[in-house]
Design a protein around this motif. Structure first.
Motif, PDB file in Angstrom:
ATOM      1  N   ILE A 228       0.831  -1.210   0.000  1.00 57.78           N
ATOM      2  CA  ILE A 228       0.000   0.000   0.000  1.00 57.78           C
ATOM      3  C   ILE A 228       0.862   1.255   0.000  1.00 57.78           C
ATOM      4  O   ILE A 228       0.516   2.263  -0.623  1.00 57.78           O
ATOM      5  CB  ILE A 228      -0.979  -0.001   1.193  1.00 57.78           C
ATOM      6  CG1 ILE A 228      -1.996   1.123   1.030  1.00 57.78           C
ATOM      7  CG2 ILE A 228      -0.247   0.098   2.523  1.00 57.78           C
ATOM      8  CD1 ILE A 228      -3.166   1.018   1.970  1.00 57.78           C
ATOM      9  N   LYS A 232       0.452   4.036  -2.991  1.00 63.81           N
ATOM     10  CA  LYS A 232       0.149   5.452  -2.763  1.00 63.81           C
ATOM     11  C   LYS A 232       1.251   6.351  -3.319  1.00 63.81           C
ATOM     12  O   LYS A 232       0.977   7.421  -3.852  1.00 63.81           O
ATOM     13  CB  LYS A 232      -0.066   5.704  -1.273  1.00 63.81           C
ATOM     14  CG  LYS A 232      -1.323   5.028  -0.727  1.00 63.81           C
ATOM     15  CD  LYS A 232      -1.751   5.586   0.623  1.00 63.81           C
ATOM     16  CE  LYS A 232      -0.765   5.280   1.713  1.00 63.81           C
ATOM     17  NZ  LYS A 232      -1.263   5.765   3.041  1.00 63.81           N
ATOM     18  N   LEU A 244      -9.103   2.420  -3.036  1.00 65.47           N
ATOM     19  CA  LEU A 244      -8.798   2.149  -1.636  1.00 65.47           C
ATOM     20  C   LEU A 244      -9.941   2.645  -0.763  1.00 65.47           C
ATOM     21  O   LEU A 244     -10.816   3.393  -1.219  1.00 65.47           O
ATOM     22  CB  LEU A 244      -7.506   2.859  -1.211  1.00 65.47           C
ATOM     23  CG  LEU A 244      -6.183   2.356  -1.784  1.00 65.47           C
ATOM     24  CD1 LEU A 244      -5.056   3.320  -1.445  1.00 65.47           C
ATOM     25  CD2 LEU A 244      -5.857   0.959  -1.257  1.00 65.47           C
ATOM     26  N   ALA A 248      -7.560   4.451   4.339  1.00 68.92           N
ATOM     27  CA  ALA A 248      -6.190   4.142   3.918  1.00 68.92           C
ATOM     28  C   ALA A 248      -5.419   5.378   3.478  1.00 68.92           C
ATOM     29  O   ALA A 248      -4.185   5.331   3.388  1.00 68.92           O
ATOM     30  CB  ALA A 248      -6.217   3.127   2.774  1.00 68.92           C
TER      31      ALA A 248
END
Length: 307
Positions: A228, A232, A244, A248
């Protein structure tokens, strides 16, 4: 040795220190013992097990395959010892002891610091130990009694796990700040964007795929990213978009580097829950930690931080 192997905890702690430091010298300094004494303990452990645990090199000490197995089991044993201590001391009327709390990377980013702050203020004798992991890993750790409480997305219903819902999150189309001009997007519209998504069997990917298949939508996945943090980062640098939960990317939205708009038609939902083992549910320390987690999430939602 006669009978089953019965390791000394001190020898196992010494072994773990050498494994983590990758050096007998650094481990001896960390343990504040003489290096020859440390070497003797490790040698005795190797003799008891009749295997070599380390390969000595000019750079230090590398674990052998047997050593890697022992390290994993040693971590498990120490975690269970901590949980055992908690299980015994929990029967006291005084709220204290160690509580292992499992959380995913997100939403743990927002819950963990607030939980620690609240726990220190209200229950200073409770020591929180945070364990990061994705929901499937946390479920396994809970089954092994390595953690007492866990925050998880859609945990699998089990007879031995008590699950309560914290909130229902809606999945969002996420892009670099300034790239999304509408307040919401249909799944078909979101799917047409150049997406950065994890590979299967990531649960989020399976969830999105199931909705896409059900509604005859084809996902335009251009890049696969299984972390993750990396995902991002790629979105922040303008390499694409992702899907997402809002939880998050709260910090990224607050800092102005990402933006997120809910996916509608259909909305994709994902339950965030807190769980503990059924046989732990009546223990007061675990119960107050669970209650604090509920209160923190409620506060974040009420303040409009967690949408």
């Amino acid at each position: 040795m006669n009978g089953e192997w019965q390791p000394e905890l001190r020898a196992l702690r010494y072994f773990v220190s050498v494994a983590e430091e990758k050096s007998f010298t650094r481990a001896a300094n960390r343990l504040r013992i003489a290096q020859p004494a440390l070497s003797r303990q490790i040698k005795r452990l190797e003799e008891d097990l009749k295997v070599q645990l380390f390969t000595r090199t000019v750079r230090g000490a590398d674990l052998t395959e047997a050593g890697e197995i022992l390290l994993r089991r040693a971590y498990l044993m120490f975690n269970q010892l901590q949980q055992t201590h908690h299980d015994i001391t929990i029967h006291s009327t005084h709220l204290g002891g160690v509580v292992s709390v499992g959380m995913p990377p997100t939403p743990g980013e927002f819950i963990a610091p607030r939980l620690l702050e609240r726990s220190k203020a209200l229950y200073p004798d409770i020591e929180l130990r945070f364990v990061e992991g994705f929901s499937a890993d946390l479920e396994q750790k809970m089954a092994n009694n390595e953690i007492g409480v866990a925050v998880m997305h859609d945990p699998t219903p089990r007879d031995d796990i008590q699950i309560t819902e914290l909130l229902v999150e809606h999945l969002c189309l996420v892009g670099r700040s300034g790239t999304l001009s509408r307040p919401s997007y249909s799944l078909k519209e979101a799917a047409s964007y150049p997406l950065i998504m994890p590979s299967r069997p990531n649960f989020l990917r399976i969830l999105v795929d199931s909705y896409a298949e059900k509604h005859d939508v084809s996902l335009n996945i251009e890049t696969r990213s299984d972390g993750i943090g990396h995902t991002k980062s790629l979105v922040r640098y303008g390499h694409g978009f992702t899907i997402l939960t809002y939880g998050a990317i709260i910090s990224d939205v607050q800092s102005g580097v990402l933006e997120a708009m809910p996916i509608v038609d259909p909305a994709i939902t994902w339950r965030l829950c807190v769980a503990m083992r059924m046989d732990q549910g009546r223990k007061r320390t675990l119960s107050v930690v669970e209650q604090m987690i509920h209160e923190i999430v409620d506060d974040l939602v009420a303040a409009g931080i967690w949408k």
